[in-house]
Scaffold this active site. Sequence first.
Site, mmCIF file in Angstrom:
data_model
loop_
_atom_site.group_PDB
_atom_site.id
_atom_site.type_symbol
_atom_site.label_atom_id
_atom_site.label_comp_id
_atom_site.label_asym_id
_atom_site.label_seq_id
_atom_site.Cartn_x
_atom_site.Cartn_y
_atom_site.Cartn_z
ATOM 1 N N ILE A 30 0.015 -0.915 -10.911
ATOM 2 C CA ILE A 30 -0.869 -0.561 -12.014
ATOM 3 C C ILE A 30 -1.470 0.847 -11.840
ATOM 4 C CG2 ILE A 30 -3.095 -1.420 -11.152
ATOM 5 C CD1 ILE A 30 -3.304 -2.984 -13.820
ATOM 6 N N ASN A 85 1.644 -2.458 3.794
ATOM 7 C CA ASN A 85 0.361 -2.313 4.479
ATOM 8 C C ASN A 85 -0.145 -3.639 5.056
ATOM 9 O OD1 ASN A 85 -0.065 0.493 3.972
ATOM 10 N ND2 ASN A 85 -0.531 0.001 1.843
ATOM 11 N N GLN A 90 -4.657 -2.639 4.108
ATOM 12 C CA GLN A 90 -4.093 -3.518 3.074
ATOM 13 C C GLN A 90 -5.202 -3.939 2.123
ATOM 14 O OE1 GLN A 90 -2.395 -7.158 4.604
ATOM 15 N NE2 GLN A 90 -1.541 -7.769 2.628
ATOM 16 N N GLU A 91 -5.075 -3.497 0.885
ATOM 17 C CA GLU A 91 -6.126 -3.792 -0.104
ATOM 18 C C GLU A 91 -5.966 -5.216 -0.653
ATOM 19 O OE1 GLU A 91 -6.912 -2.482 -4.631
ATOM 20 O OE2 GLU A 91 -6.085 -0.914 -3.338
ATOM 21 N N HIS A 96 3.053 -7.631 0.209
ATOM 22 C CA HIS A 96 3.804 -6.894 -0.821
ATOM 23 C C HIS A 96 4.470 -5.674 -0.208
ATOM 24 C CE1 HIS A 96 -0.381 -5.503 -0.820
ATOM 25 N NE2 HIS A 96 0.090 -4.294 -1.097
ATOM 26 N N HIS A 98 5.778 -1.932 -1.116
ATOM 27 C CA HIS A 98 5.735 -0.842 -2.092
ATOM 28 C C HIS A 98 7.078 -0.117 -2.106
ATOM 29 C CE1 HIS A 98 1.226 -0.293 -2.608
ATOM 30 N NE2 HIS A 98 1.213 -0.936 -1.462
#
Length: 121
Positions: A30, A85, A90-91, A96, A98
């Site tokens: 996003i 990450n 890692q947010e 996941h 990237h």
Amino acid sequence: MDCIFCRIIKGEIPSYTVYEDDTVKAFLDINPDTNGHLLIIPKEHFKDLDSTNDTVLLHIFEVARSLKKKLEEQLHIDGLTLIQNNGEVQEVKHFHLHLKPYYKEEQSLMKVEDVHSLLTK
Ligand code: AMP
Ligand code: ZN
């Protein structure tokens, strides 16, 4: 547990999906770094690299390989960086991968919906 990526998988939050099967989903980030910045996630909630398994990791990389081809054909990328990450960097705490395209020439950022149209042709 309130996991944003699990909510995407359940369809509670919309996403610009470019590929989906029984075990994984790939969608556009996003907040892309470059045009075609994608995320591949397992449908099952794994927090990070330590909690995944070999089967899911292999499949995620098979999907990455096929999406790389798609990015080359549709967006004419000049390179691709894969990032995953963990921990403090890692947010979103749902594993996941990237896929970040590189372009030799600087590109202006396209609308995510326009990139989505190109990648789902
Ligand atoms: P990180 O956990 O640091 O590897 O990064 C999480 C990534 O998820 C960031 O690049 C965000 O822009 C992206 N992201 C967060 N929420 C969404 C969403 N609802 N749809 C697509 N991408 C998202
Ligand atoms: Zn989750």
